[in-house]
Write a protein that holds these residues in place. Sequence first.
Motif, PDB file in Angstrom:
ATOM      1  N   UNK A  96       0.895  -1.067  -0.324  1.00 28.78           N
ATOM      2  CA  UNK A  96       0.075   0.219  -0.209  1.00 28.78           C
ATOM      3  C   UNK A  96       1.121   1.254   0.096  1.00 28.78           C
ATOM      4  N   UNK A  97       2.111   1.153   1.133  1.00 27.52           N
ATOM      5  CA  UNK A  97       2.894   2.507   0.851  1.00 27.52           C
ATOM      6  C   UNK A  97       3.058   2.699  -0.608  1.00 27.52           C
ATOM      7  N   UNK A  98       3.595   1.346  -1.568  1.00 27.70           N
ATOM      8  CA  UNK A  98       4.156   1.514  -2.616  1.00 27.70           C
ATOM      9  C   UNK A  98       3.637   2.134  -3.793  1.00 27.70           C
ATOM     10  N   UNK A  99       1.910   1.296  -3.557  1.00 31.13           N
ATOM     11  CA  UNK A  99       1.244   2.534  -4.027  1.00 31.13           C
ATOM     12  C   UNK A  99       1.228   3.385  -4.320  1.00 31.13           C
ATOM     13  N   UNK A 100       0.755   4.088  -2.848  1.00 29.82           N
ATOM     14  CA  UNK A 100       0.427   5.275  -2.659  1.00 29.82           C
ATOM     15  C   UNK A 100       1.938   6.495  -3.388  1.00 29.82           C
TER      16      UNK A 100
END
Length: 151
Positions: A96-100
């Motif tokens: 999720x952090x990577x996607x954000x």
Amino acid sequence: MTTLPLPESFALTIRGYDRDQVDERLAELHEELHLLTLDRDAAQSQAELLAGRLAQARTEITALRGQLDRLCQTPADPAAVGTRVSRLLALARSEADDLVLTAHQRAAALRAEAEDAVRRTQVQLRAIDEVLADAESVLNERTAFPVATAA
């Protein structure tokens, strides 16, 4: 600044300038003025389209930030779940952090691209407006002098 190609002078006839030559040149200037106006209008439409896309990207960023804030406010308690679920949860958070991060980078790139395109289009519009003003000035100068008719 672009200047229109104008003749140095018109051919002199017995009673002034050659009317056909003057009329022909005025028609050319009118056509050039028409084409420049069309170019300016097209560039302005493109600028408006890009400004709309920029506004849409900003709206999307705001919505994504809202989603991120909601997700960050209610984190799962790792102590309440098993080891395997904790690992999956940590992995999901990392993804999720990577996607954000990717979304933020993409949004920033889109915003920069749109703003650059708007700036370029505005520069083009200013240049076209200058050419139009020059053309109108020349046209007004040419039409301000009465043309003597051949007797």
